[in-house]
Design a protein around this motif. Structure first.
Motif, PDB file in Angstrom:
ATOM      1  N   ILE B  11       0.862  -1.185   0.000  1.00 46.78           N
ATOM      2  CA  ILE B  11       0.000   0.000   0.000  1.00 46.78           C
ATOM      3  C   ILE B  11       0.895   1.230   0.000  1.00 46.78           C
ATOM      4  O   ILE B  11       2.073   1.149   0.371  1.00 46.78           O
ATOM      5  N   THR B  13       0.107   4.026   1.693  1.00 46.41           N
ATOM      6  CA  THR B  13      -0.117   4.789   2.932  1.00 46.41           C
ATOM      7  C   THR B  13       0.821   4.290   4.008  1.00 46.41           C
ATOM      8  O   THR B  13       0.886   3.089   4.266  1.00 46.41           O
ATOM      9  N   SER B  42      -4.015   2.900  -1.779  1.00 51.47           N
ATOM     10  CA  SER B  42      -3.755   3.348  -0.395  1.00 51.47           C
ATOM     11  C   SER B  42      -4.037   2.226   0.611  1.00 51.47           C
ATOM     12  O   SER B  42      -3.530   2.244   1.718  1.00 51.47           O
ATOM     13  N   SER B  43      -4.886   1.269   0.208  1.00 48.94           N
ATOM     14  CA  SER B  43      -5.095   0.076   1.041  1.00 48.94           C
ATOM     15  C   SER B  43      -5.595  -1.018   0.106  1.00 48.94           C
ATOM     16  O   SER B  43      -5.961  -0.732  -1.041  1.00 48.94           O
ATOM     17  N   GLU B  45      -8.381  -3.748  -0.479  1.00 45.06           N
ATOM     18  CA  GLU B  45      -9.694  -4.211  -0.003  1.00 45.06           C
ATOM     19  C   GLU B  45     -10.519  -4.880  -1.098  1.00 45.06           C
ATOM     20  O   GLU B  45     -11.698  -5.153  -0.896  1.00 45.06           O
ATOM     21  N   SER B  76       0.480  -8.491   3.883  1.00 46.91           N
ATOM     22  CA  SER B  76      -0.938  -8.365   3.578  1.00 46.91           C
ATOM     23  C   SER B  76      -1.504  -9.762   3.464  1.00 46.91           C
ATOM     24  O   SER B  76      -0.817 -10.661   2.975  1.00 46.91           O
ATOM     25  N   VAL B 147      -9.751  -1.007   6.146  1.00 43.79           N
ATOM     26  CA  VAL B 147      -8.389  -1.166   6.671  1.00 43.79           C
ATOM     27  C   VAL B 147      -7.886   0.102   7.339  1.00 43.79           C
ATOM     28  O   VAL B 147      -7.352   0.081   8.456  1.00 43.79           O
ATOM     29  N   LEU B 148      -8.055   1.250   6.652  1.00 40.25           N
ATOM     30  CA  LEU B 148      -7.479   2.487   7.178  1.00 40.25           C
ATOM     31  C   LEU B 148      -8.301   3.080   8.331  1.00 40.25           C
ATOM     32  O   LEU B 148      -7.904   4.080   8.913  1.00 40.25           O
ATOM     33  N   CYS B 181      -6.415  -9.836   8.220  1.00 34.15           N
ATOM     34  CA  CYS B 181      -5.881  -8.559   7.766  1.00 34.15           C
ATOM     35  C   CYS B 181      -4.641  -8.304   8.621  1.00 34.15           C
ATOM     36  O   CYS B 181      -4.700  -8.398   9.847  1.00 34.15           O
ATOM     37  N   GLY B 183      -3.390  -5.648   9.290  1.00 36.76           N
ATOM     38  CA  GLY B 183      -3.664  -4.472  10.124  1.00 36.76           C
ATOM     39  C   GLY B 183      -4.204  -4.853  11.494  1.00 36.76           C
ATOM     40  O   GLY B 183      -4.278  -4.016  12.392  1.00 36.76           O
TER      41      GLY B 183
END
Lengths: 249, 257
Positions: B11, B13, B42-43, B45, B76, B147-148, B181, B183
């Motif tokens: 990503i 970001t 940026s992510s 998904e 990821s 995600v963000l 995820c 994240g």
């Protein structure tokens, strides 16, 4: 703190698994303890052998956990007693066949299995099915040397293994190879060299170093097998076996 | 000699919370570094994000190998670019999705993936089939958090994950959970506690941390992916629009010890 891995060789024959082999896997932060069986077969080459190896393997697993091991590795590609051991202990128990098949699937797709005797074919077929990894299992080769005769001529062994390895890749379509007997410890290096000389760049998995390292990795993450899949057995009557903590007096 | 693992976040970001827990796994024997891709989403998904991330991952993988990194982790669960990257380099390339699903299979048999959004459910189905673990995958559940947004309310996310994980066990028959995820790094403890309180002692697999320890062991074992399955590309084919290096130079080969 040192991680302690118990390697249980599920046979009664001394000297097949040399202490040196085991000690080579150790590091300053990793100790490998070794046990063999007091009751069971001389080597494992059949379902019959496996069945007879399981009860004392279970007992050794219980004792290993009681003596402070952080993980257990069963030293046989039949993974004998893996399920039963996972019921009686909470520390991770790994079987080298399961671990190798999953690792081969991580590094490639189709893998070949190279072992001692052709009669093991149905056993390995069953294991690939049981582990749900059948789709990747494309090749079985045997070098036709019994387990107890393996260590006699390492040059002959390496040659036989390399020849089968090349066949497995070229004829059966394997993209990775598993040494299908833990008695082949150390042969991966020569095999890989032989394969590279034949222009074939495939990973060769040596199951015991792999499984000991994976056990160490799991201990580091605090992960173990699921107690829902392998719940603790009930204590009930048990004739003829002394299972510490599970046999009724 | 000190080893080096590089995590590639597919990503563009920079999210400090995603990478801060990771560097802790480094030690005297092994350094861990992280890098974002320069071109891409940026992510990640959905399928479009995966497609747009792949090239950036390939470029960062080549860069890492040229710098002497010993193993690469695609940070990821979608494993964006994993197979192309494995063609481009010889050092191990692990994907968090692939590795976590295999570990869950080994330790639990049946597992559920608990992830961010409904839009990734199809992705996980396809990955499980690709990785030959589909028989073990009982369900995929989403907590409906982009995600963000994860770190906007991390405690809320942990509770949602715990709730869905419990449902996966009680309703879907899961015997292991995969956090779907990367994240969600570090969320496994709360889920584990919640499940244990209900009497369920099962592995909750945090993909990033598991991938790091597996990568460390593969380095020690001198094992990498199959170059027969992932052969190095030939250089005489023209590629427009991407600045790819020549593949004529011999790629780093694993030493036969």
């Amino acid at each position: 703190m040192k991680t302690v891995i118990q390697l249980i060789t599920p046979i009664v024959t001394r000297g097949i698994r040399q202490l040196d082999d085991v000690k080579e896997l150790e590091r300053p932060d990793l100790e490998v303890r070794h046990s063999i069986l007091d009751k069971g077969p001389a080597s494992i080459e059949s379902e019959f052998d496996e069945a007879l190896s399981i009860p004392d393997t279970i007992k050794k697993a219980i004792e290993a956990e009681q003596n402070g091991a952080h993980a257990i590795v069963i030293d046989c590609m039949g993974d004998p007693g893996l399920d039963a051991c996972r019921e009686v202990v909470s520390i991770p128990v790994l079987g080298p066949c399961q671990t190798s098949m999953h690792t081969a699937s991580l590094l490639a797709h189709r893998f070949g299995f190279i072992t001692v005797l052709d009669r093991l074919r149905p056993i390995i077929d069953n294991m690939a099915s049981k582990y749900g990894i059948n789709a990747n299992y494309v090749s079985f080769q045997a070098i036709d040397i019994p387990v107890l005769e393996i260590s006699h001529d390492s040059a002959k062994l390496n040659e036989a293994l390399t020849e089968k390895a090349i066949r497995s890749v070229q004829e059966d379509g394997a993209d990775a190879l598993i040494l299908g007997c833990t008695g082949f410890l150390g042969c991966a290096v020569a095999m890989r060299r032989g394969l590279l000389n034949a222009g074939l760049d495939v990973p060769v998995i040596d199951p015991i170093p792999l499984t000991v390292h994976m056990a160490d990795a799991l201990v580091k993450t605090g992960l173990s097998h699921s107690k829902r899949t392998w719940p603790q057995p009930e204590i009930k009557g048990l004739a003829g076996y002394d299972m510490p903590g599970f046999s009724k007096p | 000699m000190k080893k080096h693992i590089r995590l590639i976040l597919p990503i563009t970001t920079e999210v400090a919370e995603f990478t801060s827990g990771v560097v802790e796994f480094g030690n005297d024997e092994c350094e861990i570094s992280t890098v974002n891709i320069d071109i891409g989403p940026s992510s990640v998904e959905n399928e479009i994000d995966e497609a747009l991330a792949a090239t950036g991952v390939i470029l960062k993988a080549i860069e890492a190998e040229n710098e002497g990194v010993d193993a690469i982790i695609i940070d990821s669960c979608g494993d964006a670019g994993i197979y192309p990257a494995r063609e481009a380099v010889s050092i191990p390339v692990l994907g968090c999705g692939q590795t976590s699903m295999h570990v869950a299979s080994m330790l639990g048999g049946k597992f559920s993936v608990v992830t961010v959004l409904d839009s990734v459910i199809g992705l996980f189905e396809d990955l499980a089939k690709k990785y030959a673990v589909h028989e073990h995958l009982v369900s995929i559940r989403s907590i409906d958090v982009p995600v963000l947004d994860i770190h906007k309310d991390l405690e809320g996310v942990k509770h949602k994950l715990a709730k869905e994980s419990l449902r996966a066990v009680e309703e879907d028959g899961a015997n292991a959970i995969v956090l779907g995820c990367t994240g969600f790094i570090g969320c496994d403890e709360v889920i584990d506690r919640h499940l244990k309180a209900k009497g369920y002692d099962i592995p909750v697999v945090d993909p990033t941390t598991v991938c790091i320890v597996v990568a460390q062991e593969l380095i020690k074992l001198n094992l990498s992916h199959s170059k027969k399955l992932f052969p190095t590309p030939t250089s005489d084919k023209k590629v427009v629009g991407f600045d790819l290096p020549s593949f004529d130079a011999p790629t780093q080969r694993l030493k036969v010890v």
